[in-house]
Write an enzyme that holds these catalytic residues in place. Structure first.
Site, PDB file in Angstrom:
ATOM      1  N   GLU A 157      25.801  20.238 -19.088  1.00 33.33           N
ATOM      2  CA  GLU A 157      24.853  20.299 -17.980  1.00 33.33           C
ATOM      3  C   GLU A 157      25.559  20.516 -16.641  1.00 33.33           C
ATOM      4  OE1 GLU A 157      22.644  16.655 -18.393  1.00 33.33           O
ATOM      5  OE2 GLU A 157      21.711  17.312 -20.266  1.00 33.33           O
TER       6      GLU A 157
ATOM      7  N   LYS B  23      13.901  15.345  -9.987  1.00 33.13           N
ATOM      8  CA  LYS B  23      12.974  16.388 -10.426  1.00 33.13           C
ATOM      9  C   LYS B  23      11.999  16.785  -9.303  1.00 33.13           C
ATOM     10  CE  LYS B  23      13.205  15.017 -15.311  1.00 33.13           C
ATOM     11  NZ  LYS B  23      12.390  14.733 -16.530  1.00 33.13           N
TER      12      LYS B  23
ATOM     13  N   ASN C 178       8.650  12.249 -14.381  1.00 35.39           N
ATOM     14  CA  ASN C 178       9.306  10.935 -14.348  1.00 35.39           C
ATOM     15  C   ASN C 178      10.515  10.874 -13.408  1.00 35.39           C
ATOM     16  OD1 ASN C 178      10.963  12.496 -15.856  1.00 35.39           O
ATOM     17  ND2 ASN C 178      10.717  11.376 -17.773  1.00 35.39           N
TER      18      ASN C 178
ATOM     19  N   TYR D 104      17.523  22.518 -21.234  1.00 38.05           N
ATOM     20  CA  TYR D 104      16.606  21.846 -22.160  1.00 38.05           C
ATOM     21  C   TYR D 104      16.555  22.519 -23.529  1.00 38.05           C
ATOM     22  CZ  TYR D 104      14.700  18.706 -18.540  1.00 38.05           C
ATOM     23  OH  TYR D 104      14.526  17.731 -17.580  1.00 38.05           O
TER      24      TYR D 104
ATOM     25  N   HIS E 134      16.296  13.076 -14.053  1.00 38.92           N
ATOM     26  CA  HIS E 134      16.999  13.398 -15.301  1.00 38.92           C
ATOM     27  C   HIS E 134      18.386  12.786 -15.223  1.00 38.92           C
ATOM     28  CE1 HIS E 134      18.959  15.596 -18.544  1.00 38.92           C
ATOM     29  NE2 HIS E 134      19.969  15.749 -17.700  1.00 38.92           N
TER      30      HIS E 134
END
Ligand code: IDP
Ligand code: MG
Length: 141
Positions: A133, A12, A119, A52, A122
Site C-alpha cells: 500500500e 477516507k 468508517n 483493494y 483505513h
C-alpha cells in the site's frame, strides 16, 4: 530497534469532508507514532483497484471504489513498534456500530444505511499489505 514498522493510513472521503483529518492525526501522534509522510489527494480508480484488490468481486467492492474516489482523502505513512496492529486498535472494528467507544470508528463513525460502510479511516492489516500500500500511495518512499 525491534519490530519498527510502517503502516499506511487513509482518512477516507467521509472523514476528510467532515474535517476529521486533524482529529485522526492527533490520535496517531498522541499514541506516540511518528508521521513519516502526509498528503491530500483524490484517489484514482487505478490506485483503488490496486489498493483493494483483495476485495474485488465482493458485494461492497463497487460501492467502496465509488466512495473512495468521491473526494479528497488524507494519506499518511506512520511509524513505530507494532504500529500496524496498534493503529487498527485505534481505528476499531470495520462496522462503526460495532466499533468500541474510544476508537476512531466507535467515537466518530456510524452506519449510514449505505452499501459500503463509511468508517473514516483505513489502516494496513499486515507488514506485506503495508509495503504494498505504501508503494501505491507514496511510490517515492
Ligand atoms: P478494514 O478497513 O477494517 O480493514 P476490510 O474488510 O479490509 O476492512 O474492508 C475494506 C472496507 O470495505 C471497509 O473499511 C469498509 O469501508 C468496507 N466494507 C468491508 N466490509 C463491508 C461490508 O460487509 N459491508 C459494507 N462495507 C464493507
Ligand atoms: Mg482492510
Amino acid at each position: 530497534m525491534t519490530d519498527t514498522e510502517r503502516s499506511l493510513v487513509i482518512v477516507k472521503p467521509d472523514g476528510y469532508a467532515r474535517g476529521l483529518t486533524g482529529e485522526v492525526l492527533r490520535r496517531i501522534e498522541a499514541k506516540g507514532y511518528t508521521l513519516v509522510a502526509l498528503a491530500v489527494t483524490t484517489p484514482t480508480r487505478e490506485q483503488l483497484a490496486a489498493h483493494y484488490a483483495e476485495h474485488e468481486g465482493k458485494p461492497f467492492y463497487e460501492p467502496l471504489v465509488e466512495f473512495m474516489s468521491s473526494g479528497a482523502v488524507t494519506t499518511a505513512v506512520i511509524e513505530g513498534q507494532e504500529c500496524i496492529k496498534g493503529f487498527r486498535s485505534l481505528a476499531g472494528a470495520t462496522n462503526p456500530t460495532d466499533a468500541a467507544p474510544g476508537s476512531i470508528r466507535g467515537d466518530l463513525g456510524r452506519d449510514w444505511g449505505e452499501k459500503v460502510q463509511k468508517n473514516i479511516v483505513h489502516g494496513s492489516d499486515s507488514p506485506e499489505s503495508a509495503a504494498r500500500e505504501i508503494g501505491i500511495w507514496f511510490p517515492g518512499l
